[in-house]
Write a protein that holds these residues in place. Structure first.
Motif, short mmCIF file in Angstrom:
data_model
loop_
_atom_site.label_atom_id
_atom_site.label_comp_id
_atom_site.label_asym_id
_atom_site.label_seq_id
_atom_site.Cartn_x
_atom_site.Cartn_y
_atom_site.Cartn_z
N MET A 33 0.82 -1.18 0.00
CA MET A 33 0.00 0.00 0.00
C MET A 33 0.88 1.26 0.00
N VAL A 34 1.89 1.28 0.87
CA VAL A 34 2.74 2.47 0.96
C VAL A 34 3.45 2.72 -0.37
N ALA A 35 3.92 1.67 -1.02
CA ALA A 35 4.60 1.84 -2.31
C ALA A 35 3.64 2.44 -3.34
N ALA A 36 2.40 1.96 -3.35
CA ALA A 36 1.41 2.51 -4.29
C ALA A 36 1.12 3.97 -3.96
N TRP A 37 0.99 4.29 -2.68
CA TRP A 37 0.73 5.68 -2.29
C TRP A 37 1.91 6.58 -2.61
N GLN A 38 3.13 6.07 -2.48
CA GLN A 38 4.30 6.88 -2.85
C GLN A 38 4.25 7.19 -4.35
N GLU A 39 3.81 6.23 -5.15
CA GLU A 39 3.69 6.45 -6.59
C GLU A 39 2.59 7.46 -6.89
N VAL A 40 1.46 7.36 -6.20
CA VAL A 40 0.38 8.35 -6.36
C VAL A 40 0.90 9.74 -6.02
N ARG A 41 1.64 9.85 -4.92
CA ARG A 41 2.20 11.15 -4.52
C ARG A 41 3.13 11.69 -5.61
N ARG A 42 4.02 10.82 -6.13
CA ARG A 42 4.96 11.24 -7.17
C ARG A 42 4.21 11.72 -8.41
N LEU A 43 3.20 10.97 -8.84
CA LEU A 43 2.42 11.36 -10.02
C LEU A 43 1.64 12.66 -9.79
N ASP A 44 1.05 12.80 -8.61
CA ASP A 44 0.32 14.03 -8.30
C ASP A 44 1.22 15.25 -8.32
N LEU A 45 2.42 15.11 -7.75
CA LEU A 45 3.35 16.23 -7.72
C LEU A 45 3.85 16.60 -9.11
N ALA A 46 3.91 15.62 -10.01
CA ALA A 46 4.38 15.86 -11.37
C ALA A 46 3.27 16.37 -12.29
N ALA A 47 2.03 16.21 -11.88
CA ALA A 47 0.88 16.59 -12.72
C ALA A 47 0.73 18.11 -12.80
N GLU A 48 0.09 18.54 -13.88
CA GLU A 48 -0.25 19.96 -14.02
C GLU A 48 -1.21 20.36 -12.89
N PRO A 49 -1.14 21.60 -12.43
CA PRO A 49 -2.09 22.03 -11.40
C PRO A 49 -3.52 21.96 -11.93
N GLY A 50 -4.44 21.74 -11.04
CA GLY A 50 -5.85 21.71 -11.42
C GLY A 50 -6.34 23.11 -11.72
N PRO A 51 -7.62 23.23 -12.07
CA PRO A 51 -8.17 24.54 -12.43
C PRO A 51 -8.25 25.51 -11.24
N LEU A 52 -8.30 24.99 -10.02
CA LEU A 52 -8.36 25.84 -8.84
C LEU A 52 -6.99 25.91 -8.19
N GLU A 53 -6.62 27.08 -7.79
CA GLU A 53 -5.40 27.26 -7.01
C GLU A 53 -5.72 28.19 -5.86
N ILE A 54 -5.01 28.03 -4.76
CA ILE A 54 -5.20 28.89 -3.60
C ILE A 54 -3.85 29.10 -2.94
N SER A 55 -3.60 30.30 -2.50
CA SER A 55 -2.32 30.61 -1.85
C SER A 55 -2.35 30.14 -0.40
N GLU A 56 -1.16 30.00 0.17
CA GLU A 56 -1.07 29.68 1.59
C GLU A 56 -1.75 30.75 2.43
N ASP A 57 -1.58 32.01 2.04
CA ASP A 57 -2.21 33.10 2.78
C ASP A 57 -3.73 32.98 2.78
N ASP A 58 -4.31 32.61 1.64
CA ASP A 58 -5.76 32.46 1.57
C ASP A 58 -6.25 31.27 2.39
N VAL A 59 -5.50 30.17 2.36
CA VAL A 59 -5.87 29.01 3.19
C VAL A 59 -5.81 29.42 4.66
N GLU A 60 -4.75 30.11 5.04
CA GLU A 60 -4.61 30.56 6.43
C GLU A 60 -5.76 31.47 6.83
N GLN A 61 -6.14 32.39 5.95
CA GLN A 61 -7.22 33.31 6.26
C GLN A 61 -8.54 32.57 6.50
N ILE A 62 -8.84 31.60 5.65
CA ILE A 62 -10.08 30.82 5.82
C ILE A 62 -10.00 30.00 7.11
#
Length: 138
Positions: A1-30
């Motif tokens: 399971m951990v090996a599969a999740w590490q691969e999911v993490r690697r693929l997610d980090l390499a993927a293009e950002p989704g249509p929504l983005e939010i800054s750390e400041d905006d997350v903190e504010q909410i």
């Protein structure tokens, strides 16, 4: 399971950002607005529990069995078990890229951040997943 999740993490980090983005400041504010909704005695108990913001769970967290697509995480000792003194490792983590990817629009994202903050805060107070589901914070 951990090996599969590490691969999911690697693929997610390499993927293009989704249509929504939010800054750390905006997350903190909410997150801060969400905490401000809570009664003063609850906020006081949360003063020693910082909210940290990261893009996604770290490789080390995933190696420990944490889902790489998790939206938030409570780390540490729940208050009912800490003897009244929260250890310095107690915190709430929010994963902003995961939150943004899980949402359809900006309003949904703001509400998901709110729910995640309340969910992880409830873990600090000793509630488990069944308790949170009963409260609609799952």
């Amino acid at each position: 399971m951990v090996a599969a999740w590490q691969e999911v993490r690697r693929l997610d980090l390499a993927a293009e950002p989704g249509p929504l983005e939010i800054s750390e400041d905006d997350v903190e504010q909410i997150a801060l607005q969400t905490l401000a909704e809570l009664p003063p005695q609850i906020r006081e108990k949360l003063e020693r529990v910082p909210i940290l913001i990261d893009d996604a769970p770290s490789e080390a967290l995933v190696a420990d069995g944490i889902d790489p697509r998790l939206l938030g995480l409570f780390q540490g000792t729940p208050m009912p078990e800490d003897g009244g003194l929260a250890p310095t490792v107690t915190n709430i983590m929010l994963f902003r890229h995961n939150l943004a990817r899980a949402c359809a629009d900006a309003d949904h994202l703001a509400e998901e951040i709110r729910i995640t903050v309340l969910h992880e805060t409830a873990h600090y107070f000793g509630l488990d997943e069944d308790d949170l589901e009963a409260l609609g914070l799952d």
